[in-house]
Design a protein around this motif. Structure first.
Motif, PDB file in Angstrom:
ATOM      1  N   ALA A 110      -1.421   1.264   9.594  1.00  0.00           N
ATOM      2  CA  ALA A 110      -0.770   2.845   9.331  1.00  0.00           C
ATOM      3  C   ALA A 110      -1.859   3.755   9.538  1.00  0.00           C
ATOM      4  O   ALA A 110      -3.298   3.635   9.040  1.00  0.00           O
ATOM      5  N   THR A 111      -1.873   4.761  10.313  1.00  0.00           N
ATOM      6  CA  THR A 111      -2.872   5.921  10.123  1.00  0.00           C
ATOM      7  C   THR A 111      -2.141   7.107  10.123  1.00  0.00           C
ATOM      8  O   THR A 111      -0.923   7.470  10.622  1.00  0.00           O
ATOM      9  N   VAL A 112      -2.833   8.217   9.155  1.00  0.00           N
ATOM     10  CA  VAL A 112      -2.411   9.275   9.214  1.00  0.00           C
ATOM     11  C   VAL A 112      -3.394  10.298   9.693  1.00  0.00           C
ATOM     12  O   VAL A 112      -4.844  10.325   9.011  1.00  0.00           O
ATOM     13  N   GLY A 113      -3.592  11.199  10.661  1.00  0.00           N
ATOM     14  CA  GLY A 113      -4.461  12.181  11.057  1.00  0.00           C
ATOM     15  C   GLY A 113      -4.259  13.417  11.766  1.00  0.00           C
ATOM     16  O   GLY A 113      -2.818  13.532  11.813  1.00  0.00           O
ATOM     17  N   PRO A 133       0.857  -1.144   0.026  1.00  0.00           N
ATOM     18  CA  PRO A 133      -0.022  -0.140  -0.226  1.00  0.00           C
ATOM     19  C   PRO A 133       0.787   1.129  -0.261  1.00  0.00           C
ATOM     20  O   PRO A 133       1.653   1.106   0.570  1.00  0.00           O
ATOM     21  N   ILE A 161       0.352   5.220   0.911  1.00  0.00           N
ATOM     22  CA  ILE A 161      -0.416   6.225   1.511  1.00  0.00           C
ATOM     23  C   ILE A 161       0.147   7.372   1.541  1.00  0.00           C
ATOM     24  O   ILE A 161       1.399   7.707   2.041  1.00  0.00           O
ATOM     25  N   TYR A 174       9.979   8.230  -2.078  1.00  0.00           N
ATOM     26  CA  TYR A 174       9.384   9.505  -1.289  1.00  0.00           C
ATOM     27  C   TYR A 174      10.720  10.740  -0.955  1.00  0.00           C
ATOM     28  O   TYR A 174      10.450  11.433  -0.007  1.00  0.00           O
ATOM     29  N   SER A 219       0.026  20.610  10.942  1.00  0.00           N
ATOM     30  CA  SER A 219      -0.319  21.823  10.134  1.00  0.00           C
ATOM     31  C   SER A 219      -0.550  21.470   8.480  1.00  0.00           C
ATOM     32  O   SER A 219      -0.563  20.400   8.020  1.00  0.00           O
ATOM     33  N   VAL A 275      -6.530   8.670   7.717  1.00  0.00           N
ATOM     34  CA  VAL A 275      -6.370   7.575   6.534  1.00  0.00           C
ATOM     35  C   VAL A 275      -6.184   6.506   7.853  1.00  0.00           C
ATOM     36  O   VAL A 275      -5.308   6.481   8.690  1.00  0.00           O
ATOM     37  N   ALA A 333       2.113  20.123   6.039  1.00  0.00           N
ATOM     38  CA  ALA A 333       2.929  18.939   6.330  1.00  0.00           C
ATOM     39  C   ALA A 333       2.405  18.054   5.522  1.00  0.00           C
ATOM     40  O   ALA A 333       1.408  17.932   5.172  1.00  0.00           O
ATOM     41  N   GLU A 334       3.231  16.667   5.371  1.00  0.00           N
ATOM     42  CA  GLU A 334       2.794  15.736   4.578  1.00  0.00           C
ATOM     43  C   GLU A 334       3.393  14.254   5.013  1.00  0.00           C
ATOM     44  O   GLU A 334       4.718  14.306   5.357  1.00  0.00           O
ATOM     45  N   MET A 335       2.585  13.323   4.804  1.00  0.00           N
ATOM     46  CA  MET A 335       3.286  11.949   5.179  1.00  0.00           C
ATOM     47  C   MET A 335       3.078  11.105   4.266  1.00  0.00           C
ATOM     48  O   MET A 335       1.870  11.027   3.707  1.00  0.00           O
ATOM     49  N   ASP A 336       4.206  10.430   4.013  1.00  0.00           N
ATOM     50  CA  ASP A 336       3.948   9.305   2.954  1.00  0.00           C
ATOM     51  C   ASP A 336       4.397   7.833   3.530  1.00  0.00           C
ATOM     52  O   ASP A 336       5.394   7.640   4.035  1.00  0.00           O
ATOM     53  N   THR A 337       3.568   6.972   3.531  1.00  0.00           N
ATOM     54  CA  THR A 337       3.754   5.732   4.326  1.00  0.00           C
ATOM     55  C   THR A 337       3.340   4.655   3.300  1.00  0.00           C
ATOM     56  O   THR A 337       2.593   4.456   2.584  1.00  0.00           O
ATOM     57  N   LYS A 338       4.515   3.621   3.503  1.00  0.00           N
ATOM     58  CA  LYS A 338       4.235   2.390   2.885  1.00  0.00           C
ATOM     59  C   LYS A 338       4.518   1.099   3.610  1.00  0.00           C
ATOM     60  O   LYS A 338       5.817   0.687   3.456  1.00  0.00           O
ATOM     61  N   LEU A 348      -0.575  15.030  11.781  1.00  0.00           N
ATOM     62  CA  LEU A 348      -0.051  16.136  10.905  1.00  0.00           C
ATOM     63  C   LEU A 348      -0.580  17.358  11.611  1.00  0.00           C
ATOM     64  O   LEU A 348      -1.841  17.468  12.029  1.00  0.00           O
TER      65      LEU A 348
END
Lengths: 484, 252, 448
Positions: free
Chosen positions: C380-383, A409, A411, C56, C356, A420, C359-364, C354
């Motif tokens: 995985a979570t981003v929030g 995946p 993301i 990334y 601000s 997410v 900001a950016e997060m890329d996760t794999k 995150l």
């Protein structure tokens, strides 16, 4: 929906036949010369009496394709494809195309009958309109008159080019541009037929629409192109099924599907893919390299992809949603089964552009034999996708210790208010589960089918009823011999 | 001819002898109990009767209705009328209880040359069986044993038994993990199924269950052998004196 | 091909000039290794984002910065108080711009059973002892930075823990980057850590920067955890604000061994910590945990690959991070379970807040599984911070800024608590608290 004893009976009745769709129809065909060139592109366009703009579009695509390289990022082992060693057009000789079902060659009707898709209206599939695509062309479309009353256009894309050129011109390539990727670009150059659906504003389709794809001719690629447009506030449920004869060489199927959903529109797109998978040693089978993408352009629009992928030697397919309209919704429910030497690299892309867009991904990968099964998915939250939501769940089931199951995946989140979530697990069918089922009198093969169908339940329940039964059967059949 | 006839049964697991010559004969209409300390081979006996892989019979026979049971696959044994209530019922995610039971029942009915029940007939049938066990529609719709409490799992085993109507039911430690109320429900369920045409083999560590399911015969299994057999009073004697008298290998 | 390669090869520029003065320049095998490294770099260049492992992380700025091999010792009389992790009386080994400095180290405090020597010293004294320990960089584009380390390696820590030795106090490796005026310095420390069978020990690294300028630290650490040994390996990355920090750890884990690692990222302009753990023995355990704090235009990359090659082992990963400003975070975690690695347990978790809009997060998080009797999962979570939790705290009279800080700290503490040693937990927690406080002051100033 879970497996029913009826299903299991049906399963039993076909298990001895292995791939029961592997027969060949002996029918005269109109075939283009072998190979791929600008002349072939012109030939196809001429055969279809296409307007100049479409030929130009095809030629641009062809020239772009010559400059492109086949993608190598998927976890697939693809033998080199000789694009000159295939036919790009093969049509059963049916004159100017069927005006009504009575004019369809009885051999074709018989073929679809044998496939379980009778084309006579009011029969078994009463209530489902069918567009039957045989090799390169659409041979019949049922229930046209009934649908026309509602203003719904359901026909082959060739017919749509002739009868609704403005609609086609407006939307074709608007979701998957001809430069998109190697296989989509090839398709744009040489697509031969496919389905076209237009649902006018405010109309809910009174029946399921369906296309049944059949590859029959040898050495023939199938390049169909499907375009579905759902106008404001409309709804349609669309199903597709596919089979091919059992042959020792690989055949290429490179389709493109484009969906457009405007404000408050909803498209439900279901696939049961059962192309010939090749034999247990990996000889033959279809290369299923498909680009499917939906543009949720309107506010509150919704597209739901459900797929059950059991066939094909190699599957490369990522039905995706571009969530452009605010509050739009994308869903992807997938079961991918690989057995023997099959390979699948499949998943989805959810691109969140609009505010409060949401997406759900449920993927169930089952790997048996010496097969490899990969989920590959992208969830991208763009900066303006305020309040976006994604939930992803990927489960893999391994049957035996010679297969592989992979989860890849991606993301990418660029908005802090987005949420997410991604979860993935792997498991196997345990000896305990099998023994428990068998102690209750359920045979080994039934038990595998039951357990795997249980594993896939969250996806299967999104299929329309008619398809769910078929799909559950397929699960059992495609895993035959994988245990014990 | 007895319904179940076990003769001189020797079983090894990974080359380790577990059962060392079991003789046991159960007639229709009877309830037998096998009691014994942990590690005596009780669960092995139930698994070998049901045909689980991983056990090697090195000597002896199991005859069921006069036929050689060891030749049959687990599902063939089930279709012949054998039911095993598991000590640890197995979870099958995504498969609902109803689907599971219906698949099993129709498989058995087919084996008996009877017609299959359709969805409506089945539902009516299973609800009747479920009610006395306190199993409602909600539980029937849940996935098999997934997220069930210990008591629910055991009641579910008895429901399956009631639905499948076996000729011989083997209850493996069905009392373990049950409180007294759940135990009564389970025992009532078993007793309701008792008839002159079937038989039950209760395997248990404790005498407690036998207060509710009263056996005709009690056997003591220790260190892979039946070391003593008797009437129901034997169970009480064991309760009072423990197993130590029978086995030097009790620690195992 | 060209699309996968950054054409600027200036990182290799000083090689011919530097090679003769690098330690072991007269040793044939090392010479060959250096030559092979520089050749690999020159033919592959730095990877572009088209190379999957670098998808990334953009290295253009690194390529263009004009970094050259460091020359001469930087002037530094003492390690400033509070710059490195606070680890009490731990034995300290200090590298300044990649060179071991005896005058700043406390090698005399080494516990019994542990040997620590500088790589440069060993290469001059007895290079033959190192031939088997210095493994070449991975081939291909993924291994280009390691190849650069092969070419330029000069010094580093060679740490050997005798079999059966058990030591509570950590060995503290302090790497200090000191920018040199008018020069963008690069250094390529090479560390070799061998934990003998049945030993139990802890290695802690503090990577800190002094002064304003830029520098490039390109470390490579090879770790061998012997049968039944436990090695705790914790790291603070708090490089200078303009620094580039890239580190690769290759860990080989034997039967019943435990490799327990943790990394906290706080500094640097661009930082990547990459771990390749090979579980070669059964019954082994591999724990890779971390936390990352990003602000400004920081880019922080955590990349892990765990290869389960033997049956009955387990791995677990918890990475949690907080990104503010224009910071960008990357997590790439791959668990590979090979055919023979039955009964493997592998679990991985990555969570990011995150803070601000920019900001950016890329996760794999990736699973690659070839054995059936395994239990593997990832999540995985981003929030952002939970509105409800914030609200709850505020109804209890806590102001919003403080409430946010509390929740951020609580979020990160889950990762830090993966450390099994109290001293380490508090040393790292202090660093996190410092970051949260600094941000708090920052915001208060801006508000005022």
């Amino acid at each position: 929906m879970a497996v029913t004893p009826e299903t299991i009976d049906q399963l039993r009745s076909v298990t001895d036949e292995k791939y029961k769709y592997g027969f060949v129809t002996d029918i005269d065909a109109d075939v283009a010369p072998k190979g791929l060139s600008e002349d072939i592109v012109r030939f196809i366009s001429a055969k279809k009496e296409e307007p100049e703009w479409l030929l130009d579009w095809r030629l641009k695509a062809y020239r772009a394709w010559l400059e492109m390289e086949a993608p190598e990022w998927a976890k697939l082992n693809i033998a080199p494809i000789d694009y000159q060693d295939a036919y790009y057009y093969s049509a059963p000789k049916i004159g100017d195309g069927p005006k009504s079902l009575d004019e369809v060659d009885p051999k074709l009707l018989e073929t679809y009958e044998k496939l379980g898709i009778p084309l006579k209206e009011q029969e078994w599939l009463a209530g489902v309109a069918v567009d039957a695509v045989f090799d390169s062309v659409s041979v019949a479309t049922t229930y046209k008159a009934r649908l026309e009353q509602e203003g719904i256009i359901f026909c082959s894309i060739s017919e749509a080019v002739k009868n609704h050129p403005d609609l086609v011109k407006k939307y074709i390539g608007s979701v998957v541009p001809y430069t998109d990727n190697y296989f989509a670009t090839l398709n744009s150059a040489v697509f031969t037929d496919g389905s076209f659906v237009y649902i006018p504003k405010g109309v809910r389709s009174p029946m399921e629409l369906s296309t049944y794809f059949r590859i029959n001719a040898q050495n023939t690629g199938q390049f169909e192109r499907t375009l579905i447009i759902a106008e404001e506030g409309s709804y349609v449920s669309y199903l597709e099924g596919c089979t091919a004869p059992q042959r020792d060489e690989n055949q290429l199927h490179a389709a493109v599907v484009e969906l457009v959903a405007l404000d408050d529109a909803e498209i439900k797109y279901s696939t049961v893919q059962n192309w010939y998978p090749g034999d247990e040693n990996g000889v033959g089978g279809i290369y299923n390299f498909v680009t499917k993408r939906a543009a949720c352009r309107g506010r509150n629009s919704k597209v739901s992809w459900t797929q059950v992928e059991t066939g094909s030697a190699i599957t490369w397919k990522y039905p995706s949603c571009i969530l452009q309209g605010d509050n739009s919704v994308g869903e992807f429910y997938s079961v991918a089964i690989t057995n023997n030497r099959q390979q699948a690299d499949t998943g989805t892309k959810m691109i969140h552009l609009g505010r409060n867009t949401s997406s759900t991904i449920i993927s169930k990968g089952i790997s048996a034999g010496r097969a490899d099964n990969t989920y590959r998915g992208l969830v991208r939250i763009q900066p303006k996708a305020e309040g976006a939501r994604n939930y992803t769940q990927c489960d893999s089931l391994l049957i035996g210790d010679k297969c592989g199951a992979h989860t890849v995946p991606y993301i990418e989140s660029r908005n802090p208010s987005a949420k997410v979530e991604h979860e993935a697990t792997t498991a196997r069918i345990s000896e305990d589960q099998l023994f428990y089922c068998r102690q209750r009198g359920i045979s080994q093969e039934e038990a595998v089918s039951l357990i795997v169908n249980g594993f896939c339940r969250e996806v299967m329940q999104h299929l329309p009823m008619e398809f769910a039964v078929e799909a559950q059967k397929l699960v059992g059949i495609s895993l035959e011999g994988s245990v014990g | 001819m007895a319904l179940l006839e076990i003769r001189n049964l020797h079983v090894t697991v990974e080359d380790k002898p577990i059962l060392k010559g079991i003789d046991l004969s159960i007639d229709k209409g009877e309830v037998h109990a096998i009691m014994g300390p942990n590690g005596a081979g009780k669960s092995t006996l139930s698994y070998i009767i049901a045909g689980r892989d991983g056990y090697e019979v090195t000597d002896g026979q199991i005859l069921f209705d006069g036929k050689d049971m060891l030749e049959l696959e687990p599902d063939e044994r089930a279709r012949a009328g054998l039911f095993l209530a598991f000590q640890y019922p197995v979870e099958i995610p995504g498969v609902t209880n109803t689907t599971f039971l219906k698949t099993a029942l129709n498989s058995l009915r087919k084996g008996r040359g009877e017609g299959e029940l359709d969805a409506m007939q089945f539902l009516k049938f299973v609800r009747e069986k479920a009610r006395p066990l306190g199993i409602g529609d909600e539980m029937l719709k849940r996935a098999v044993n997934v997220g069930y409490s210990g008591g629910e799992k055991k009641r579910n085993e008895i429901l399956q038994m009631a639905v499948l109507e076996p000729v011989l039911a083997v209850l493996d430690e069905t009392d373990s993990g049950l409180d007294i109320d759940a135990l009564k429900i389970v025992a009532d369920g078993v007793n309701a199924l008792r008839s002159p045409d079937n038989a039950t083999l209760v395997i248990t560590h404790y005498q407690r269950l036998l207060d509710y399911i009263v056996p005709d015969r009690v056997h003591v299994l220790a260190d892979g052998r039946i070391v003593k057999s008797g009437g129901k009073d034997l169970a009480l004697e064991l309760e009072a004196k423990g197993y130590a008298q029978f086995s030097s290998a009790e620690a195992a | 091909m060209a699309k996968e390669m950054i054409k600027d090869l200036s990182l290799a520029a000083g090689f011919e000039e530097a090679a003769p003065r690098l330690p072991g320049s007269d040793v044939a095998w090392l010479d060959a290794l250096r030559a092979q490294g520089i050749a690999a770099f020159r033919s592959n260049g730095l990877p572009t984002r088209r190379v999957e492992a670098w998808r990334y992380t953009n290295l253009n700025a690194l390529a263009k910065a004009g970094f050259a091999p460091v020359r001469g010792d930087a002037e530094l009389d003492a390690v400033p108080d509070g710059a490195a992790l606070a680890l009490g009386d731990a034995c300290r080994i200090v590298l300044v711009n990649g060179r071991l400095r005896h005058d700043l180290s406390s090698l005399d405090q080494l516990p019994d059973g542990i040997a620590a020597v500088g790589l440069a010293e060993l290469l001059r004294r007895s290079p033959a002892d190192l031939e088997d320990l210095i493994a070449p960089a991975p081939e291909g584009r993924d291994g280009v930075l390691a190849a650069l380390n092969d070419a330029f390696m000069e010094d580093g820590l060679v740490l050997q823990i005798e079999a059966g030795v058990s030591v509570d106090t950590p060995i503290h490796l302090v790497s200090i980057g000191v920018p040199v005026a008018g020069q963008a310095v690069a250094f390529h420390p090479r560390n070799l850590i061998v934990a003998g069978a049945g030993s139990r020990s802890t290695l802690v690294e503090s990577h800190i920067g002094l002064g304003e300028g830029s520098y490039f630290s390109n470390g490579l650490t090879d770790v061998t955890v012997g049968k039944g040994a436990t090695l705790t390996h914790a790291k603070l990355q708090d490089e200078g604000a303009a620094a580039f920090h890239v580190a690769l750890v290759r860990a080989r884990i034997a039967d019943e061994a435990v490799y327990d690692s943790f990394v906290l990222h706080r500094g640097g302009e661009l930082a990547r910590h990459e771990t390749h753990a090979s579980i070669e023995g059964s019954g082994a355990e591999c724990r890779l945990n971390g936390a990352y704090l990003g602000t400004g235009r920081q880019h922080i990359d955590n990349t892990t690959v765990i290869d389960h090659m033997a049956p009955g082992s387990q791995s677990s990963e918890v990475f949690k991070g907080v990104l503010a400003g224009h910071a960008r975070g990357v997590f790439q975690g791959r668990i590979v379970v090979h055919r023979d690695a039955q009964q493997t347990n592998g679990h991985q978790l990555n969570k990011t807040l995150l803070l601000s809009r920019d900001a950016e997060m890329d996760t794999k998080p990736e699973l690659e599984i070839y054995a059936d009797d395994v239990k593997c999962s990832h999540g995985a979570t981003v929030g952002e911070l939970s509105e409800m939790e914030l609200f709850y705290l505020r109804t209890r009279g806590i102001d919003e800024a403080t409430a946010r800080d509390m929740l951020v700290s609580a979020f990160l503490s889950e990762a830090v608590s993966e450390l099994r040693d109290e001293t380490l937990v508090s040393a790292f927690a202090e660093r996190i608290a410092g970051w949260v406080e600094a941000r708090h002051e920052d915001r208060t100033e801006k508000a005022a």
